[in-house]
Write a protein that holds these residues in place. Structure first.
Motif, mmCIF file in Angstrom:
data_model
loop_
_atom_site.group_PDB
_atom_site.id
_atom_site.type_symbol
_atom_site.label_atom_id
_atom_site.label_comp_id
_atom_site.label_asym_id
_atom_site.label_seq_id
_atom_site.Cartn_x
_atom_site.Cartn_y
_atom_site.Cartn_z
ATOM 1 N N ALA A 349 0.850 -1.198 0.000
ATOM 2 C CA ALA A 349 0.000 0.000 0.000
ATOM 3 C C ALA A 349 0.876 1.234 0.000
ATOM 4 C CB ALA A 349 -0.926 0.006 1.212
ATOM 5 N N LEU A 350 0.520 2.189 -0.826
ATOM 6 C CA LEU A 350 1.171 3.505 -0.822
ATOM 7 C C LEU A 350 0.075 4.552 -0.890
ATOM 8 C CD1 LEU A 350 4.325 4.804 -2.509
ATOM 9 C CD2 LEU A 350 2.194 5.924 -3.108
ATOM 10 N N GLY A 351 0.172 5.586 -0.040
ATOM 11 C CA GLY A 351 -0.907 6.570 0.002
ATOM 12 C C GLY A 351 -0.437 7.966 0.323
ATOM 13 N N ASP A 352 -1.384 8.872 0.199
ATOM 14 C CA ASP A 352 -1.118 10.300 0.415
ATOM 15 C C ASP A 352 -2.335 10.898 1.088
ATOM 16 O OD1 ASP A 352 -0.471 12.945 0.392
ATOM 17 O OD2 ASP A 352 -0.229 13.119 -1.778
ATOM 18 N N VAL A 353 -2.156 11.336 2.355
ATOM 19 C CA VAL A 353 -3.232 11.980 3.103
ATOM 20 C C VAL A 353 -3.176 13.475 2.832
ATOM 21 C CG1 VAL A 353 -4.079 12.520 5.418
ATOM 22 C CG2 VAL A 353 -3.267 10.220 4.886
ATOM 23 N N ALA A 354 -4.337 14.098 2.653
ATOM 24 C CA ALA A 354 -4.385 15.541 2.406
ATOM 25 C C ALA A 354 -3.774 16.288 3.590
ATOM 26 C CB ALA A 354 -5.825 15.984 2.194
ATOM 27 N N HIS A 424 -5.501 7.910 -6.757
ATOM 28 C CA HIS A 424 -4.066 8.132 -6.707
ATOM 29 C C HIS A 424 -3.473 8.173 -8.109
ATOM 30 C CE1 HIS A 424 -0.559 8.301 -4.038
ATOM 31 N NE2 HIS A 424 0.099 7.704 -5.027
ATOM 32 N N LEU A 425 -2.261 8.699 -8.197
ATOM 33 C CA LEU A 425 -1.529 8.723 -9.462
ATOM 34 C C LEU A 425 -1.292 7.296 -9.949
ATOM 35 C CD1 LEU A 425 1.138 11.407 -8.484
ATOM 36 C CD2 LEU A 425 -0.798 11.742 -10.016
ATOM 37 N N PRO A 426 -1.453 7.038 -11.239
ATOM 38 C CA PRO A 426 -1.267 5.674 -11.749
ATOM 39 C C PRO A 426 0.187 5.235 -11.628
ATOM 40 C CG PRO A 426 -1.512 7.233 -13.552
ATOM 41 C CD PRO A 426 -1.822 7.991 -12.303
ATOM 42 N N PRO A 427 0.422 3.967 -11.289
ATOM 43 C CA PRO A 427 1.788 3.450 -11.230
ATOM 44 C C PRO A 427 2.444 3.457 -12.609
ATOM 45 C CG PRO A 427 0.248 2.011 -10.069
ATOM 46 C CD PRO A 427 -0.575 2.974 -10.854
ATOM 47 N N LEU A 428 3.784 3.466 -12.599
ATOM 48 C CA LEU A 428 4.559 3.440 -13.832
ATOM 49 C C LEU A 428 5.438 2.201 -13.846
ATOM 50 C CD1 LEU A 428 5.704 7.184 -13.994
ATOM 51 C CD2 LEU A 428 3.808 6.117 -15.242
ATOM 52 N N ILE A 429 5.496 1.529 -15.021
ATOM 53 C CA ILE A 429 6.316 0.329 -15.166
ATOM 54 C C ILE A 429 7.477 0.640 -16.098
ATOM 55 C CG2 ILE A 429 6.391 -2.045 -16.021
ATOM 56 C CD1 ILE A 429 3.517 -2.379 -15.151
ATOM 57 N N VAL A 430 8.681 0.305 -15.669
ATOM 58 C CA VAL A 430 9.896 0.491 -16.467
ATOM 59 C C VAL A 430 10.234 -0.855 -17.105
ATOM 60 C CG1 VAL A 430 12.301 1.235 -16.460
ATOM 61 C CG2 VAL A 430 10.694 2.212 -14.809
ATOM 62 N N ARG A 431 10.035 -0.935 -18.429
ATOM 63 C CA ARG A 431 10.324 -2.168 -19.154
ATOM 64 C C ARG A 431 11.809 -2.271 -19.475
ATOM 65 N NH1 ARG A 431 6.090 -5.304 -17.944
ATOM 66 N NH2 ARG A 431 4.075 -4.330 -18.528
ATOM 67 N N ASN A 432 12.216 -3.473 -19.854
ATOM 68 C CA ASN A 432 13.631 -3.718 -20.129
ATOM 69 C C ASN A 432 14.145 -2.966 -21.353
ATOM 70 O OD1 ASN A 432 14.224 -5.405 -17.945
ATOM 71 N ND2 ASN A 432 13.343 -7.181 -18.983
ATOM 72 N N ASP A 433 13.246 -2.552 -22.263
ATOM 73 C CA ASP A 433 13.695 -1.808 -23.437
ATOM 74 C C ASP A 433 13.698 -0.298 -23.203
ATOM 75 O OD1 ASP A 433 11.030 -1.277 -23.308
ATOM 76 O OD2 ASP A 433 10.525 -2.068 -25.300
ATOM 77 N N GLY A 434 13.470 0.142 -21.948
ATOM 78 C CA GLY A 434 13.473 1.565 -21.635
ATOM 79 C C GLY A 434 12.114 2.218 -21.746
ATOM 80 N N THR A 435 11.108 1.461 -22.180
ATOM 81 C CA THR A 435 9.758 2.012 -22.252
ATOM 82 C C THR A 435 9.187 2.183 -20.853
ATOM 83 O OG1 THR A 435 9.402 0.899 -24.374
ATOM 84 C CG2 THR A 435 7.443 1.674 -23.201
ATOM 85 N N VAL A 436 8.506 3.293 -20.640
ATOM 86 C CA VAL A 436 7.832 3.545 -19.365
ATOM 87 C C VAL A 436 6.330 3.533 -19.626
ATOM 88 C CG1 VAL A 436 7.519 5.137 -17.438
ATOM 89 C CG2 VAL A 436 9.774 4.900 -18.485
ATOM 90 N N GLU A 437 5.617 2.570 -19.026
ATOM 91 C CA GLU A 437 4.190 2.398 -19.253
ATOM 92 C C GLU A 437 3.399 2.831 -18.035
ATOM 93 O OE1 GLU A 437 3.463 -1.624 -20.242
ATOM 94 O OE2 GLU A 437 4.754 -1.630 -22.024
ATOM 95 N N TYR A 470 4.250 6.069 -6.513
ATOM 96 C CA TYR A 470 4.813 7.328 -6.020
ATOM 97 C C TYR A 470 3.673 8.285 -5.670
ATOM 98 C CZ TYR A 470 3.726 8.915 -10.763
ATOM 99 O OH TYR A 470 3.073 9.213 -11.924
ATOM 100 N N THR A 471 3.988 9.311 -4.891
ATOM 101 C CA THR A 471 3.004 10.326 -4.517
ATOM 102 C C THR A 471 3.267 11.613 -5.300
ATOM 103 O OG1 THR A 471 4.360 11.158 -2.696
ATOM 104 C CG2 THR A 471 2.833 9.363 -2.186
ATOM 105 N N ALA A 527 6.898 13.484 0.158
ATOM 106 C CA ALA A 527 7.110 12.701 -1.062
ATOM 107 C C ALA A 527 7.491 11.281 -0.676
ATOM 108 C CB ALA A 527 8.198 13.332 -1.934
ATOM 109 N N ALA A 528 6.866 10.318 -1.362
ATOM 110 C CA ALA A 528 7.165 8.914 -1.114
ATOM 111 C C ALA A 528 7.198 8.179 -2.441
ATOM 112 C CB ALA A 528 6.124 8.290 -0.185
ATOM 113 N N ALA A 529 8.046 7.180 -2.519
ATOM 114 C CA ALA A 529 8.142 6.339 -3.717
ATOM 115 C C ALA A 529 8.453 4.920 -3.286
ATOM 116 C CB ALA A 529 9.226 6.863 -4.659
ATOM 117 N N LEU A 530 7.878 3.943 -4.005
ATOM 118 C CA LEU A 530 8.098 2.535 -3.700
ATOM 119 C C LEU A 530 8.266 1.783 -5.012
ATOM 120 C CD1 LEU A 530 6.341 0.394 -1.031
ATOM 121 C CD2 LEU A 530 6.611 -0.503 -3.346
ATOM 122 N N ALA A 531 9.337 1.021 -5.116
ATOM 123 C CA ALA A 531 9.640 0.271 -6.334
ATOM 124 C C ALA A 531 9.466 -1.220 -6.085
ATOM 125 C CB ALA A 531 11.054 0.564 -6.812
#
Length: 556
Positions: A349-354, A424-437, A470-471, A527-531
């Motif tokens: 779980a990752l979150g952001d309280v106002a 929340h902000l949508p997660p981002l996936i870093v693929r092996n070819d450098g694409t960020v989805e 990430y937040t 600011a928080a980030a989790l990979a």
């Protein structure tokens, strides 16, 4: 009367020059001839020198300091213009002003200066004590460490008031912390089990009652444990005074003087109580700070994000930065709850309280505790969000939160992730070819409306690929060349595309570093980030009998 003293009936130069004023002067006036004989004496002088009369020798009626000064003037060794002399007559301080005549007579005007000198001495003493109290206050308030504060209080009391000082703190269990100090010597701090009733007035002082006057304390009744090593001689005078605190006594101060020193005066007892009141206030403040710091540290440990590690073959790394460094906690958070074994999903779980600061941290703690209680239902993200929303919506908090939930399980070399966003902000996936989805999950806020709607999306991470949660403290970091531009998702994507093959921890550190550099010296937000990363190690495995690959996402 001897011829050398002259006739008292003759008009002297002093009579002609001073006239009758000397006789009516409010201060004592003596007219003395060159041989040291009294020629005239006024009524004020007769009151000062009972029995003195014209015709007497001066040295028989006045102290030697005045008789000697007259002799030096008569011998020409001193000028009357040299200023007044100062001396005592009948335990009173006088300034003596001489006026010489042409015939050798000298008029001595005696001005009683005792009152002014006493007032000046009292003023100087008061100023000195005020300076000492200011010094004590500054020294005590320069630290909020309780042992250091006790050390300063005892050493300064010994330096300014006594030959030894002993500070007795309230008991901790069965022992009392004791601080012993000698002027200019080392300070010793110990904790002992003592009998407070063995010291007259100590038990009352520790309870905050007014002190017992020093003259009522018999020094012979002082036990040996009170007397510090190095104290010179037997105890001759003792002061026992309380250390007033904020509602609760802060301890007691014991001052000792040896029998070879002057006993404590009443003014010194008053000064000791003033010093003790400053020390008590400082000690009370230091103890309150220490207690609050301990409570804060305990709460901080519960509110700070956990340290992450690899779980069941999947890498996890997190980074958190509070908007206010002095608070260290805020409204952003993350948690990773491993399954009991590799066959079970790890709940993330990752979150952001106002809001920011402690108010947001309180709600953050409530959300994290609630999610922890809902772990048995973690397979159903929608149910977890509904129950969490109900708990927040009915509470007294007026804040809301955004969340992204993830359930992670490793199958073969891949990591299968179910992701659900609640506003929340949508997660981002870093693929092996450098694409960020971008993972197309979305939903409504938690704690804002009675019902939460959310969309869950499945994703698969091939070995070496990473999913970043990430937040908005990352993308909305305001800075840049002009200090007014957001870091933005575009810059974040570009940074992530350069992180191909990097460990999860390195990716999080790079993202946090770039956002911090973008802000510079400007105002930061939480600011928080989790990979979440599928490591490259391990052979490619079969999933459900088929070769694994980047299988399509499944909406639920």
């Amino acid at each position: 009367m001897s011829a050398s003293r002259g006739s008292s009936a003759r008009p002297s130069y002093a009579d002609l020059r001073v006239g009758a004023t000397w006789a009516d002067a409010p201060c004592p006036v003596l007219v003395v001839d060159r041989h040291g004989g009294l020629v005239r004496i006024n009524e004020a002088a007769r009151g000062l020198l009972p029995g003195a009369a014209s015709g007497d020798w001066l040295h028989e009626r006045v102290p030697t300091w005045l008789a000697g000064a007259h002799q030096r003037i008569s011998d020409g060794l001193r000028s009357t213009a040299s200023g007044p002399l100062v001396g005592t007559i009948d335990n009173r301080l006088f300034e003596a002003y001489p006026t010489a005549g042409d015939d050798g007579d000298v008029v001595w005007w005696l001005v009683d200066d005792s009152g002014r000198r006493r007032a000046e001495a009292a003023l100087a003493d008061a100023q000195s004590r005020s300076e000492v109290l200011a010094e004590v206050s500054n020294a005590l308030l320069s630290t909020l460490n309780v042992p250091r504060c006790m050390e300063v209080a005892a050493s300064m009391a010994a330096e300014h008031l006594a030959e030894a000082a002993v500070l007795v703190a309230p008991p901790q269990g069965r022992r009392h912390p004791l601080t012993f100090a000698l002027p200019g010597g080392p300070v010793t701090q110990v904790a002992r089990q003592i009998d407070v009733s063995s010291v007259p007035g100590l038990a009352e002082a520790l309870q905050g009652f007014p002190p017992v006057p020093a003259r009522w304390i018999n020094p012979d009744d002082i036990p040996d444990w009170i007397v510090p090593d190095g104290f010179a001689g037997p105890v001759g005078s003792v002061i026992v005074t309380p250390l007033p605190g904020h509602g609760v006594p802060a301890g007691a101060l014991i001052l000792l003087r040896s029998s070879t020193e002057q006993a404590f005066t009443e003014n010194e007892e008053i000064f000791a109580r003033l010093l003790a009141s400053r020390a008590g206030a400082a000690l009370s403040a230091a103890r309150l700070y220490s207690e609050q710091a301990a409570i804060t540290a305990t709460l901080m440990r519960e509110l700070l994000p956990p340290t992450l590690r690899s779980v069941h073959g999947v890498e996890y790394a997190g980074g958190y930065r509070a908007a206010r460094e002095q608070v260290r906690v805020g409204g952003d958070f993350y948690d990773v709850h491993p399954g009991a074994d590799p066959s079970q999903e790890t709940f993330v779980a990752l979150g952001d309280v106002a809001g920011k600061g402690l108010d947001a941290a309180v709600l953050t703690g409530k959300i994290r505790n609630t999610l922890h209680a809902l772990l048995p239902l973690a397979e159903d993200h929608q149910q977890v969000l509904n129950l969490l929303n109900a708990a927040l919506f009915t509470s007294h908090h007026t804040r809301f939160a955004t969340l992204v939930l993830a359930s992670v399980r490793r199958r073969g070399g891949r990591a299968h992730v179910r992701l659900t966003s609640a506003g929340h902000l949508p997660p981002l996936i870093v693929r092996n070819d450098g694409t960020v989805e971008e993972v197309p999950t979305h939903g409504t806020l938690v704690g804002a409306v009675p019902t939460v709607t959310a969309r869950t999306v499945d994703a698969v991470l091939e070995p070496g690929e990473t999913c970043l949660l990430y937040t908005d403290g990352i993308t909305e970091a305001r800075g840049g060349p002009l200090g007014d531009e957001f870091f933005g998702e575009r810059r974040l994507r570009r940074a992530l595309s350069e992180c191909v093959g990097m460990p999860a921890e390195a990716i999080v550190e790079r993202v946090q570093m770039l956002a911090a550099q973008w802000v510079g010296a400007g105002r930061q937000d939480d600011a928080a980030a989790l990979a979440i990363r599928a490591p490259k190690a391990g052979p490619l495995a079969l999933v459900n009998g088929h070769a694994g690959g980047r299988n399509s996402r499944r909406d639920t």
